[in-house]
Design a protein around this motif. Structure first.
Motif, short mmCIF file in Angstrom:
data_model
loop_
_atom_site.label_atom_id
_atom_site.label_comp_id
_atom_site.label_asym_id
_atom_site.label_seq_id
_atom_site.Cartn_x
_atom_site.Cartn_y
_atom_site.Cartn_z
N GLY A 125 16.01 -121.16 53.23
CA GLY A 125 14.79 -120.37 53.37
C GLY A 125 14.39 -119.65 52.09
O GLY A 125 13.21 -119.31 51.91
N ILE B 53 10.65 -120.15 49.95
CA ILE B 53 9.70 -119.14 49.43
C ILE B 53 9.38 -119.43 47.97
O ILE B 53 8.21 -119.39 47.55
CB ILE B 53 10.26 -117.71 49.60
N SER C 275 15.64 -112.01 49.98
CA SER C 275 15.01 -113.24 49.47
C SER C 275 13.49 -113.15 49.34
O SER C 275 12.90 -113.75 48.44
CB SER C 275 15.30 -114.42 50.40
N TYR D 276 18.71 -103.77 57.55
CA TYR D 276 19.76 -103.93 56.56
C TYR D 276 20.13 -102.53 56.12
O TYR D 276 19.34 -101.62 56.28
CB TYR D 276 19.26 -104.82 55.41
C1 LIG Z 1 17.31 -115.53 56.23
C2 LIG Z 1 16.08 -115.07 55.55
C3 LIG Z 1 15.60 -115.68 54.37
C4 LIG Z 1 16.38 -116.65 53.56
O1 LIG Z 1 16.88 -117.74 54.20
P1 LIG Z 1 18.17 -118.53 53.63
O2 LIG Z 1 18.09 -119.82 54.39
O3 LIG Z 1 19.36 -117.72 53.97
O4 LIG Z 1 17.97 -118.72 52.18
C5 LIG Z 1 14.38 -115.28 53.87
N1 LIG Z 1 13.67 -114.30 54.46
C6 LIG Z 1 14.10 -113.68 55.57
C7 LIG Z 1 13.25 -112.61 56.18
C8 LIG Z 1 15.31 -114.03 56.14
O5 LIG Z 1 15.74 -113.39 57.24
#
Ligand SMILES: *Cc1c(COP(=O)(O)O)cnc(C)c1O
Length: 364
Positions: free
Chosen positions: A60, A64, A88, A310
């Motif tokens: 994810g 982005i 992220s 968090y």
């Molecule tokens: C989990 C998450 C990501 C990143 O996803 P990954 O697959 O772990 O890289 C990005 N944005 C949000 C809000 C997330 O919860």
């Protein structure tokens, strides 16, 4: 009673024959990269999001970055992101050379506060990344109206909200592009890492695919400097099986949330809220209480695992530029507590958790 925070084993056991069959099929064909299972999952996931295009990728976070690059966002650009989110959302903006500009979140809904967006827009602002945080859609109608008025692009970060809707319209279908994570603990989780970029725009889809596939348009025809970000075929086959169960799992999460609400409503805790017409898919069930640390310790003694999503808002990490104060985010940080939340939680487990929380507050 011991209650884990998430229980991926319970979910696997409930669909084991189908998952094992899907994995065996991929192994039999030694089709580890690309191929029919990957194409099928991209097609089915696009249909789920109700957009024409889905480009799968490695996770994810990559999704982005790829979406930002596909929109041409880079050096000297600013991108608005919520002050409370997984790192992220903002670090991807920094990775493409642009500057994430943090915007405070809504005190009841925890998503990007649309009232605070316009004061953060400058001549350099190119895009907004609303996050459908904890599983609740951000206010997309309002955000899209602001984006249109200021000619900004919108990337929806849907990593926590697969299948959430506003008046029946799925998240991921409002903005110019949308990104998803299939990290194992997400509402739709792989057995490893995975991600996707979704869009209704054929040009953006083509750009995203080219960027994620090493700049290739057809074999050995590299037309741009791309990167290698793939969803492997085993993960795609697993996700395709799980996608069929997602609506049921979401309904079960919503039932868990309802049971929590009934059990906790009279206690001095802030429960998750949602605006009318917004469907929450409860990736996380987050409550707020000033007694957070004591409650977390007490629940641990009772065998109930909880987490904090968090511990710090992004500006408090010290790695992003702080352009203003973030009073809502700062007030949330010491109070947030995520209770166990998954489709397989039993009524007995929910009752046990609720009872433990009631006991904690009755002793205060
Ligand atoms: C989990 C998450 C990501 C990143 O996803 P990954 O697959 O772990 O890289 C990005 N944005 C949000 C809000 C997330 O919860």
């Amino acid at each position: 009673m011991e209650i884990p925070f998430v229980d991926l084993k319970a979910q696997y056991q409930s669909i084991k024959p189908d998952i094992d069959h899907a994995i065996q099929q991929v192994l039999n064909h030694t089709a580890f990269v690309g191929g029919e299972w990957l194409a099928a999952f991209e097609k089915n996931f696009a249909a789920f999001v109700q957009v024409p295009f889905c480009v799968s990728c490695a996770n994810g976070t990559d999704a982005i970055e790829i979406a930002l690059e596909a929109l041409g966002i880079g050096a000297n650009d600013e991108v608005l992101v919520p002050a409370y989110t997984w790192v992220s959302t903002a670090s991807a903006v920094s990775r493409v050379g642009a500057t994430p500009v943090l915007v405070d979140v809504h005190p009841q809904y925890y998503t990007l506060d649309e009232q605070q967006i316009e004061s953060k827009i400058t001549a350099k602002t190119k895009a907004i990344i609303p996050v459908h945080f904890y599983g609740l859609p951000a206010n997309m109608p309002a955000i899209m109206a602001i984006a249109k008025a200021h000619n900004l692009r919108v990337i929806e970060d849907c990593a926590q909200a697969h299948g959430a809707t506003i008046n029946g319209q799925p998240v991921g279908s409002f903005g110019d592009m949308a990104t998803f994570s299939f990290y194992p603990g997400k509402n739709l989780g792989a057995y490893g890492d995975g991600g996707a970029v979704c869009t209704s725009d054929a040009t953006y889809a083509e750009k995203a695919r080219t960027i994620a596939r090493l700049g290739q348009q057809g074999k050995h025809n590299h037309v741009a400097i791309g990167r290698n970000s793939r969803l492997d075929t085993l993960q795609a086959a697993i996700l395709d099986v799980k996608l069929r169960h997602l609506p049921t799992w979401t309904a079960q999460r919503q039932q868990v949330a309802q049971a929590y609400e009934q059990g906790l409503v009279s206690l001095p805790v802030q429960l998750p809220g949602k605006p009318t017409g917004f469907e929450h898919v409860y990736h996380l069930y987050v409550i707020q209480t000033p007694e957070r640390d004591a409650l977390q310790d007490f629940l641990k003694e009772q065998g109930v695992q909880t987490q904090i999503h968090y511990p710090k808002p992004l500006h408090a990490l010290g790695i992003f530029k702080q352009v203003s104060e973030y009073p809502v985010a700062d007030a949330m940080a010491p109070k947030l507590l995520s209770l166990p939340m998954y489709a397989e939680l039993t009524n007995a487990q929910i009752a046990y958790i609720v009872q433990a929380i009631c006991t904690f507050f009755s002793r205060q």
